[in-house]
Motif scaffolding. Structure first.
Motif, mmCIF file in Angstrom:
data_model
loop_
_atom_site.group_PDB
_atom_site.id
_atom_site.type_symbol
_atom_site.label_atom_id
_atom_site.label_comp_id
_atom_site.label_asym_id
_atom_site.label_seq_id
_atom_site.Cartn_x
_atom_site.Cartn_y
_atom_site.Cartn_z
ATOM 1 N N MET A 1 0.815 -1.205 0.000
ATOM 2 C CA MET A 1 0.000 0.000 0.000
ATOM 3 C C MET A 1 0.849 1.255 0.000
ATOM 4 S SD MET A 1 -2.941 1.138 2.754
ATOM 5 C CE MET A 1 -1.753 1.268 4.100
ATOM 6 N N SER A 2 1.971 1.211 0.716
ATOM 7 C CA SER A 2 2.802 2.404 0.817
ATOM 8 C C SER A 2 3.355 2.820 -0.531
ATOM 9 C CB SER A 2 3.949 2.162 1.808
ATOM 10 O OG SER A 2 4.748 1.065 1.370
ATOM 11 N N ASP A 3 3.557 1.838 -1.426
ATOM 12 C CA ASP A 3 4.065 2.157 -2.752
ATOM 13 C C ASP A 3 2.955 2.614 -3.703
ATOM 14 O OD1 ASP A 3 6.416 -0.589 -2.618
ATOM 15 O OD2 ASP A 3 6.640 1.506 -2.024
ATOM 16 N N THR A 4 1.715 2.207 -3.421
ATOM 17 C CA THR A 4 0.604 2.500 -4.316
ATOM 18 C C THR A 4 -0.004 3.867 -4.053
ATOM 19 O OG1 THR A 4 0.086 0.145 -4.375
ATOM 20 C CG2 THR A 4 -1.606 1.639 -5.173
ATOM 21 N N VAL A 5 -0.138 4.244 -2.789
ATOM 22 C CA VAL A 5 -0.755 5.510 -2.396
ATOM 23 C C VAL A 5 0.126 6.200 -1.363
ATOM 24 C CG1 VAL A 5 -2.762 6.631 -1.349
ATOM 25 C CG2 VAL A 5 -3.071 4.601 -2.793
ATOM 26 N N VAL A 6 0.547 7.410 -1.677
ATOM 27 C CA VAL A 6 1.337 8.215 -0.741
ATOM 28 C C VAL A 6 0.603 9.544 -0.551
ATOM 29 C CG1 VAL A 6 3.528 9.382 -0.311
ATOM 30 C CG2 VAL A 6 3.496 7.153 -1.465
ATOM 31 N N VAL A 7 0.426 9.934 0.708
ATOM 32 C CA VAL A 7 -0.294 11.169 1.015
ATOM 33 C C VAL A 7 0.669 12.157 1.666
ATOM 34 C CG1 VAL A 7 -2.256 12.209 2.212
ATOM 35 C CG2 VAL A 7 -2.408 9.852 1.365
ATOM 36 N N LYS A 8 0.714 13.376 1.129
ATOM 37 C CA LYS A 8 1.593 14.417 1.651
ATOM 38 C C LYS A 8 0.783 15.664 1.967
ATOM 39 C CE LYS A 8 5.365 12.924 -1.431
ATOM 40 N NZ LYS A 8 6.314 13.375 -2.490
ATOM 41 N N GLY A 9 1.261 16.434 2.929
ATOM 42 C CA GLY A 9 0.651 17.722 3.211
ATOM 43 C C GLY A 9 1.243 18.796 2.320
ATOM 44 N N SER A 10 0.454 19.839 2.004
ATOM 45 C CA SER A 10 0.939 20.963 1.215
ATOM 46 C C SER A 10 0.316 22.239 1.760
ATOM 47 C CB SER A 10 0.577 20.791 -0.263
ATOM 48 O OG SER A 10 -0.811 20.945 -0.447
ATOM 49 N N LYS A 11 0.741 23.375 1.222
ATOM 50 C CA LYS A 11 0.198 24.658 1.672
ATOM 51 C C LYS A 11 -1.297 24.756 1.412
ATOM 52 C CE LYS A 11 4.465 27.354 1.156
ATOM 53 N NZ LYS A 11 5.112 28.511 0.469
ATOM 54 N N SER A 12 -1.739 24.160 0.312
ATOM 55 C CA SER A 12 -3.152 24.277 -0.059
ATOM 56 C C SER A 12 -4.010 23.125 0.448
ATOM 57 C CB SER A 12 -3.289 24.367 -1.582
ATOM 58 O OG SER A 12 -2.723 23.229 -2.189
ATOM 59 N N GLY A 13 -3.383 22.078 1.020
ATOM 60 C CA GLY A 13 -4.169 20.960 1.517
ATOM 61 C C GLY A 13 -3.378 19.672 1.540
ATOM 62 N N ILE A 14 -3.802 18.680 0.742
ATOM 63 C CA ILE A 14 -3.106 17.402 0.694
ATOM 64 C C ILE A 14 -2.816 17.016 -0.754
ATOM 65 C CG2 ILE A 14 -4.023 16.520 2.869
ATOM 66 C CD1 ILE A 14 -6.065 14.934 1.286
ATOM 67 N N ILE A 15 -1.727 16.305 -0.933
ATOM 68 C CA ILE A 15 -1.348 15.781 -2.239
ATOM 69 C C ILE A 15 -1.408 14.257 -2.156
ATOM 70 C CG2 ILE A 15 0.484 15.590 -3.959
ATOM 71 C CD1 ILE A 15 1.602 18.255 -2.839
ATOM 72 N N VAL A 16 -2.157 13.642 -3.065
ATOM 73 C CA VAL A 16 -2.265 12.185 -3.111
ATOM 74 C C VAL A 16 -1.472 11.702 -4.320
ATOM 75 C CG1 VAL A 16 -3.809 10.212 -3.300
ATOM 76 C CG2 VAL A 16 -4.512 12.210 -1.974
ATOM 77 N N VAL A 17 -0.421 10.970 -4.053
ATOM 78 C CA VAL A 17 0.441 10.456 -5.117
ATOM 79 C C VAL A 17 0.054 9.001 -5.390
ATOM 80 C CG1 VAL A 17 2.805 10.081 -5.884
ATOM 81 C CG2 VAL A 17 2.299 11.952 -4.293
ATOM 82 N N LEU A 18 -0.355 8.715 -6.621
ATOM 83 C CA LEU A 18 -0.826 7.388 -6.995
ATOM 84 C C LEU A 18 0.181 6.694 -7.906
ATOM 85 C CD1 LEU A 18 -4.503 8.400 -7.887
ATOM 86 C CD2 LEU A 18 -3.629 7.620 -5.676
ATOM 87 N N ASP A 19 0.390 5.413 -7.648
ATOM 88 C CA ASP A 19 1.290 4.617 -8.483
ATOM 89 C C ASP A 19 0.716 4.540 -9.897
ATOM 90 O OD1 ASP A 19 2.859 2.740 -9.723
ATOM 91 O OD2 ASP A 19 2.740 1.257 -8.115
ATOM 92 N N LYS A 20 1.469 5.005 -10.866
ATOM 93 C CA LYS A 20 0.972 5.064 -12.247
ATOM 94 C C LYS A 20 0.727 3.685 -12.839
ATOM 95 C CE LYS A 20 5.575 5.423 -14.346
ATOM 96 N NZ LYS A 20 6.451 6.236 -15.229
ATOM 97 N N ASP A 21 1.345 2.634 -12.274
ATOM 98 C CA ASP A 21 1.193 1.287 -12.814
ATOM 99 C C ASP A 21 0.114 0.471 -12.114
ATOM 100 O OD1 ASP A 21 3.274 1.662 -14.673
ATOM 101 O OD2 ASP A 21 4.773 1.253 -13.115
ATOM 102 N N ALA A 22 -0.453 1.009 -11.017
ATOM 103 C CA ALA A 22 -1.464 0.265 -10.268
ATOM 104 C C ALA A 22 -2.829 0.401 -10.926
ATOM 105 C CB ALA A 22 -1.526 0.771 -8.826
ATOM 106 N N ASP A 23 -3.647 -0.659 -10.856
ATOM 107 C CA ASP A 23 -4.998 -0.572 -11.403
ATOM 108 C C ASP A 23 -5.883 0.216 -10.439
ATOM 109 O OD1 ASP A 23 -6.828 -2.611 -9.757
ATOM 110 O OD2 ASP A 23 -4.855 -3.524 -10.035
ATOM 111 N N PHE A 24 -6.965 0.773 -10.963
ATOM 112 C CA PHE A 24 -7.773 1.707 -10.183
ATOM 113 C C PHE A 24 -8.467 1.036 -9.003
ATOM 114 C CE2 PHE A 24 -11.538 4.540 -9.590
ATOM 115 C CZ PHE A 24 -10.822 5.645 -9.153
ATOM 116 N N GLU A 25 -8.901 -0.201 -9.159
ATOM 117 C CA GLU A 25 -9.560 -0.906 -8.058
ATOM 118 C C GLU A 25 -8.613 -1.081 -6.879
ATOM 119 O OE1 GLU A 25 -12.774 -1.690 -7.717
ATOM 120 O OE2 GLU A 25 -13.030 -0.575 -9.590
ATOM 121 N N THR A 26 -7.354 -1.397 -7.166
ATOM 122 C CA THR A 26 -6.348 -1.524 -6.090
ATOM 123 C C THR A 26 -6.126 -0.175 -5.429
ATOM 124 O OG1 THR A 26 -5.227 -3.343 -7.226
ATOM 125 C CG2 THR A 26 -3.953 -2.140 -5.575
ATOM 126 N N ILE A 27 -6.036 0.870 -6.221
ATOM 127 C CA ILE A 27 -5.843 2.216 -5.683
ATOM 128 C C ILE A 27 -6.980 2.579 -4.731
ATOM 129 C CG2 ILE A 27 -5.953 4.663 -6.320
ATOM 130 C CD1 ILE A 27 -4.188 3.995 -8.719
#
Length: 221
Positions: A1-27
């Protein structure tokens, strides 16, 4: 999971980084698990969100937002495109349009308006979010949308033809200012370009133009 979805804080809110190779259901499953686990960390807050990594559609973004809100105490106010050009246009539009409105009578709304929703206000309104197709905004003053306009807007509802509509991404079904109506063409514009535009009345017609200093100088506020 840590490689598929990474969540970071930013000045405007949150940034969700998604693994470009993962299928959407897994995400989706990993987003739910990630925000369940970190719910106490984020607490109860309104956040803007931006996405990085995998290219996903607007509908998929909305689906992820629903999952986040169902598995945490967060309320997602709007989607922010994560690129410097959009951020610069966002800041520039805020500076131009807020300076133009009456600070004593305007108000803010945070969030996306979805199909079937109607926002009806007595004053000018600044919407921090998108107005989706099927949604409607009615205002006796100006309407400023710091997001995408895909639905219907009625500005100057008390008959004020000096009212205007601004959107970072202007592609409405219908705009009405006072008693003047402009409708979208039957066929969608395949060359539609995302840019900040303003809709205003001149000589009995509604014009939609890129927002710049020259246009603002010509508007009767």
């Amino acid at each position: 999971m840590s490689d598929t979805v990474v969540v970071k804080g930013s000045k405007s809110g949150i940034i969700v980084v998604l693994d470009k190779d993962a299928d959407f259901e897994t995400i989706k499953k990993d987003v739910a698990a990630k925000f369940q686990k970190t719910s106490d960390f984020w607490g109860e807050a309104n956040k803007a969100i931006s996405f990085r990594g995998k290219d996903i559609t607007d509908d998929e973004k909305e689906e992820i937002i629903d999952i986040i809100q169902s598995n945490s105490k967060l309320s997602i106010a709007c989607i922010v495109e994560d690129d410097p050009e959009t951020e610069a246009r966002f800041a520039d539009s805020i500076e131009k349009t807020i300076a133009a409105r009456d600070a004593n009578t305007g108000q803010f709304f945070k969030g996306n308006l979805r199909s079937g929703q109607v926002l009806d206000v007595e004053t000018s309104i600044i919407i921090i979010g998108d107005v989706k197709a099927g949604a409607k905004v009615i205002s006796k003053g100006n309407v400023i949308i710091l997001g995408a306009l895909r639905g219907n807007v009625y500005a100057g509802a008390a008959g004020n033809l000096n009212s205007f509509v601004v959107a970072l991404d202007m592609n409405p079904v219908q705009i009405r200012i006072g008693d003047i109506i402009a409708r979208a063409p039957d066929k969608p514009d395949k060359k539609h370009k995302k840019e900040t535009k303003i809709a205003f009345v001149e000589d009995g017609n509604i014009y939609i133009e890129p927002l710049d200093k020259d246009v603002m100088d010509d508007i009767h506020l």
